[in-house]
Write a protein that holds these residues in place. Sequence first.
Motif, PDB file in Angstrom:
ATOM      1  N   ILE A 240       0.836  -1.206   0.000  1.00  0.00           N
ATOM      2  CA  ILE A 240       0.000   0.000   0.000  1.00  0.00           C
ATOM      3  C   ILE A 240       0.870   1.255   0.000  1.00  0.00           C
ATOM      4  O   ILE A 240       0.621   2.212  -0.756  1.00  0.00           O
ATOM      5  N   VAL A 241       1.909   1.272   0.823  1.00  0.00           N
ATOM      6  CA  VAL A 241       2.777   2.447   0.897  1.00  0.00           C
ATOM      7  C   VAL A 241       3.596   2.602  -0.378  1.00  0.00           C
ATOM      8  O   VAL A 241       3.756   3.706  -0.906  1.00  0.00           O
ATOM      9  N   ASN A 242       4.136   1.498  -0.907  1.00  0.00           N
ATOM     10  CA  ASN A 242       4.907   1.577  -2.148  1.00  0.00           C
ATOM     11  C   ASN A 242       4.036   2.032  -3.320  1.00  0.00           C
ATOM     12  O   ASN A 242       4.482   2.803  -4.180  1.00  0.00           O
ATOM     13  N   ASP A 243       2.808   1.552  -3.356  1.00  0.00           N
ATOM     14  CA  ASP A 243       1.898   1.994  -4.422  1.00  0.00           C
ATOM     15  C   ASP A 243       1.612   3.491  -4.310  1.00  0.00           C
ATOM     16  O   ASP A 243       1.545   4.209  -5.321  1.00  0.00           O
ATOM     17  N   PHE A 244       1.459   3.969  -3.068  1.00  0.00           N
ATOM     18  CA  PHE A 244       1.250   5.406  -2.888  1.00  0.00           C
ATOM     19  C   PHE A 244       2.473   6.188  -3.372  1.00  0.00           C
ATOM     20  O   PHE A 244       2.342   7.221  -4.040  1.00  0.00           O
ATOM     21  N   ALA A 245       3.681   5.696  -3.017  1.00  0.00           N
ATOM     22  CA  ALA A 245       4.906   6.392  -3.428  1.00  0.00           C
ATOM     23  C   ALA A 245       4.986   6.507  -4.946  1.00  0.00           C
ATOM     24  O   ALA A 245       5.421   7.533  -5.486  1.00  0.00           O
ATOM     25  N   SER A 246       4.562   5.465  -5.647  1.00  0.00           N
ATOM     26  CA  SER A 246       4.568   5.486  -7.112  1.00  0.00           C
ATOM     27  C   SER A 246       3.575   6.519  -7.647  1.00  0.00           C
ATOM     28  O   SER A 246       3.887   7.290  -8.563  1.00  0.00           O
ATOM     29  N   ARG A 247       2.390   6.561  -7.057  1.00  0.00           N
ATOM     30  CA  ARG A 247       1.384   7.550  -7.490  1.00  0.00           C
ATOM     31  C   ARG A 247       1.812   8.972  -7.134  1.00  0.00           C
ATOM     32  O   ARG A 247       1.567   9.921  -7.881  1.00  0.00           O
ATOM     33  N   TRP A 248       2.476   9.120  -5.999  1.00  0.00           N
ATOM     34  CA  TRP A 248       2.909  10.438  -5.517  1.00  0.00           C
ATOM     35  C   TRP A 248       3.856  11.103  -6.507  1.00  0.00           C
ATOM     36  O   TRP A 248       3.674  12.256  -6.878  1.00  0.00           O
ATOM     37  N   ILE A 249       4.862  10.352  -6.952  1.00  0.00           N
ATOM     38  CA  ILE A 249       5.827  10.980  -7.864  1.00  0.00           C
ATOM     39  C   ILE A 249       5.280  11.075  -9.280  1.00  0.00           C
ATOM     40  O   ILE A 249       5.800  11.830 -10.107  1.00  0.00           O
ATOM     41  N   ALA A 250       4.205  10.334  -9.570  1.00  0.00           N
ATOM     42  CA  ALA A 250       3.576  10.441 -10.889  1.00  0.00           C
ATOM     43  C   ALA A 250       2.604  11.613 -10.947  1.00  0.00           C
ATOM     44  O   ALA A 250       2.006  11.875 -11.994  1.00  0.00           O
ATOM     45  N   GLY A 251       2.447  12.316  -9.816  1.00  0.00           N
ATOM     46  CA  GLY A 251       1.552  13.463  -9.789  1.00  0.00           C
ATOM     47  C   GLY A 251       0.093  13.096  -9.622  1.00  0.00           C
ATOM     48  O   GLY A 251      -0.796  13.942  -9.781  1.00  0.00           O
ATOM     49  N   GLN A 252      -0.173  11.841  -9.266  1.00  0.00           N
ATOM     50  CA  GLN A 252      -1.555  11.381  -9.122  1.00  0.00           C
ATOM     51  C   GLN A 252      -2.103  11.587  -7.712  1.00  0.00           C
ATOM     52  O   GLN A 252      -3.278  11.319  -7.454  1.00  0.00           O
ATOM     53  N   GLU A 253      -1.238  12.011  -6.806  1.00  0.00           N
ATOM     54  CA  GLU A 253      -1.648  12.292  -5.419  1.00  0.00           C
ATOM     55  C   GLU A 253      -1.172  13.710  -5.079  1.00  0.00           C
ATOM     56  O   GLU A 253      -0.142  13.897  -4.435  1.00  0.00           O
ATOM     57  N   PRO A 254      -1.897  14.739  -5.499  1.00  0.00           N
ATOM     58  CA  PRO A 254      -1.426  16.112  -5.321  1.00  0.00           C
ATOM     59  C   PRO A 254      -1.413  16.581  -3.864  1.00  0.00           C
ATOM     60  O   PRO A 254      -0.665  17.495  -3.522  1.00  0.00           O
TER      61      PRO A 254
END
Length: 446
Positions: free
Chosen positions: A409-423
């Motif tokens: 869950i945390v790694n998936d968030f990290a991937s979305r975070w740097i992709a700009g999907q979690e502003p």
Amino acid sequence: MRKAPMRVVLASAALLVASCSGAAGGGGGGGEPGAAPAADANLTLVVYSKFTDREEKAVTAALQSFNKKFPNIKIDHRGNQDDDKLTQSIQSGSPPDVAISFFSDNLGNWCHSGAFQDMNPYVQRDKIDLNVLPKQVRDYTEYNGKRCSMPFLADVYGFYYNKDLLGQAGYTAPPKTTTELLEYAKKTTKFAADGSIEVAGFIPSMPFYANEAQIWAPMWGAKYLSGPDGKSAIASSPEWKELFDFQKQLVDFYGRDKLERFKAGLGDQYSPDNAFHKGKIAMMFDGEYRNAFLADTAPDVKYGTAPPPVSPNRLDAYGGGYSTGTIIGIPKGVKNPGASWELIKHVTLDTDTLVELSNQIKNLPSTTDSLKSPNLKVNEQFKTFLDMYGSGKLQSNPASPVNAAAIKIVNDFASRWIAGQEPDLAAGLAKVDAQINDELAQKLGK
């Protein structure tokens, strides 16, 4: 040990809970521990592991050294068997006699579900002193009082740096703080005339090679399930926020699109085309086993090793890092658990076997006697990891039924975070907490 991103193996964790229940004992159904194999009993023990190529050959030799004690027992070591294949074998009622996994974070779930048998009855019967295992190793190989695995060598994640690339940027020593790492990464990066990346100082993407949240977490002292009630408290943790802010600063420096194009041209982590082997990245995190890969396929690379940099707020933590390891256990439903235990006892507690295997694949031996053995081959780069191992500053993830899910869950968030999907960082981490707590509620009723 080769450690793939956690997202690849987590299907097995959910399936095991559905397929197994209760604590498994001597053949998977409780009771007294199975007897040791008779001297005249001809047996073949099937062993699953994820090891391949050079490492698989070395592990096979270590397993077959068991024949000196039991020449009537043959070992059938089947490498390249991931945790999903292991799960399927248990579900079908045809498990291997011994299972080796790279993913200690799955152990809590396996132990909780009964998919791996509790070996405490064997430990007690044979009067094994588990204090021969360092504390952090004991922590990640058991769950809730159940010894569902033994350590099959250990891993410590440290910091690798290319001496030539750092020297060209004016550095003679590795960074010790995350602030310095940010500075070093920018100065060792080389851009082409068209603005594309030729050499990256340090890649902040997750997942990428050994870049995973649990390996980064000790730099800031960030922890999973840190709340007093055992629930996730990541959203309220300043350490996690600092980690993700650091990650984004480097992504912004490179440019998201440039970074993705650069990564797309890099070799596989465990191939000779690994980007560090090829001088395409100046610094990275990896386990002690990387030393063997470099010696084997990139002997001309001039590199150094060091503990990972730490937040300037916790300088006293420098010298530590993340620790985990390969685990070995008896799956539910095996026909000869006593024989399985004898093999496990041999390869996890015999000093000569551990030292020889460590010398071959450059994992850390996992008993105090093997760590002190004069036969252990130690060079400058490998000594870094031995020093970290004995520092008392290592951080690991004690076994929990939700560890693997929480890490994903945390790694998936990290991937979305740097992709700009979690502003919104705070809002995103609140969703992470909710997801982890949902896993806890499903597994433990919390």
